[in-house]
Design a protein around this motif. Structure first.
Motif, PDB file in Angstrom:
ATOM      1  N   ALA A  79      -6.709  14.971  50.176  1.00  0.00           N
ATOM      2  CA  ALA A  79      -7.649  14.719  49.716  1.00  0.00           C
ATOM      3  C   ALA A  79      -8.979  15.643  48.422  1.00  0.00           C
ATOM      4  N   SER A  80      -8.974  14.899  47.915  1.00  0.00           N
ATOM      5  CA  SER A  80     -10.519  15.171  46.495  1.00  0.00           C
ATOM      6  C   SER A  80     -11.415  14.906  46.811  1.00  0.00           C
ATOM      7  N   THR A  81     -12.655  15.087  45.746  1.00  0.00           N
ATOM      8  CA  THR A  81     -13.756  14.666  45.750  1.00  0.00           C
ATOM      9  C   THR A  81     -13.624  14.327  44.420  1.00  0.00           C
ATOM     10  N   LEU A  82     -14.266  13.040  43.959  1.00  0.00           N
ATOM     11  CA  LEU A  82     -13.970  12.094  42.600  1.00  0.00           C
ATOM     12  C   LEU A  82     -15.154  11.471  42.602  1.00  0.00           C
ATOM     13  N   PRO A  83     -15.725  11.184  41.456  1.00  0.00           N
ATOM     14  CA  PRO A  83     -16.946   9.664  41.165  1.00  0.00           C
ATOM     15  C   PRO A  83     -16.098   9.095  41.388  1.00  0.00           C
ATOM     16  N   PHE A  84     -17.352   7.630  41.493  1.00  0.00           N
ATOM     17  CA  PHE A  84     -17.145   6.444  41.655  1.00  0.00           C
ATOM     18  C   PHE A  84     -18.229   5.350  41.497  1.00  0.00           C
ATOM     19  N   VAL A  85     -18.077   4.420  41.218  1.00  0.00           N
ATOM     20  CA  VAL A  85     -18.886   3.698  41.193  1.00  0.00           C
ATOM     21  C   VAL A  85     -18.016   1.666  42.052  1.00  0.00           C
ATOM     22  N   PRO A  86     -19.405   1.153  42.524  1.00  0.00           N
ATOM     23  CA  PRO A  86     -19.142  -0.178  43.597  1.00  0.00           C
ATOM     24  C   PRO A  86     -19.118  -0.937  42.148  1.00  0.00           C
TER      25      PRO A  86
END
Length: 211
Positions: free
Chosen positions: A33-40
């Motif tokens: 598991a890792s945290t990352l930004p995203f955009v729809p």
């Protein structure tokens, strides 16, 4: 229980980052598991800009199956707050100008990563979604239901964005709402139901957002 899609779309557009779980290659059989930004994107699918050196990128190249968890961070009771889990397949996608422009509107800090040349765009195509709206309110959304969501084309979005009045920092427009940045904070104005391009123009004009 079949969940309505509007709250799901709101949660997807209201969160700038999420927890991505991939299949570990360093320790096979275990999730990573890792945290990352995203955009729809325009079809409401999460898009990531990730480095080829990242652990989750190596995992995805070996096994495209992944899970993405979204939950508001500023909540006093995480177990009672809405949350969304998307299960699907992640694949590299073309960095077409419309996608790049959309991503940078939402995540302007990503411009420095694009300049490095090691980062590429990846898209998660949902196969099932699990929404928990609150205690005792939960259900699944299938891929077919997700594929039937109303979609505003990139060309229609670009035409609307070109009409935005000065002073409004609009990040993205879709059939279910508008994302913008006000007073340094990302906010979403959700429509009551899906609207087509003409109805969106009327709504935004009434709001004083476009000419």
């Amino acid at each position: 229980m079949r969940m309505p899609t509007e709250p799901i779309i709101f949660l997807l557009h209201d969160n700038p980052s999420a927890a991505l779980a991939t299949h570990s290659q360093a320790l096979p059989g275990y999730p990573f598991a890792s945290t990352l930004p995203f955009v729809p994107d325009s079809a409401h699918c999460p898009v990531f800009l990730i480095s080829g050196l990242a652990e989750h990128t190596r995992n995805l190249r070996a096994d495209a199956r992944a899970s993405l968890l979204l939950q508001p961070a500023d909540t006093a009771e995480p177990e009672a707050s809405p949350r969304l889990t998307l299960l699907g397949d992640v694949a590299a996608c073309a960095a077409d100008p419309a996608l790049v422009a959309r991503y940078l509107r939402y995540q302007p800090g990503a411009e420095r990563y694009l300049a490095l040349g090691d980062f590429a765009f990846y898209r998660l195509q949902p196969r099932r979604l699990r929404m928990v709206a609150g205690f005792g309110q939960m259900g699944w959304v299938e891929a077919q239901d997700w594929a039937e969501l109303a979609v505003l084309s990139p060309d229609d979005e670009a035409a609307l964005l070109a009409r935005v009045k000065p002073g409004h920092e609009v990040l993205g427009i879709d059939c279910y709402g508008i994302d913008w940045r006000r007073d340094g904070r990302r906010q979403r104005l959700a429509f009551e139901h899906a609207l087509d391009a003409g109805a969106i123009a009327e709504r935004l004009s009434a709001q004083g957002v476009i000419d």
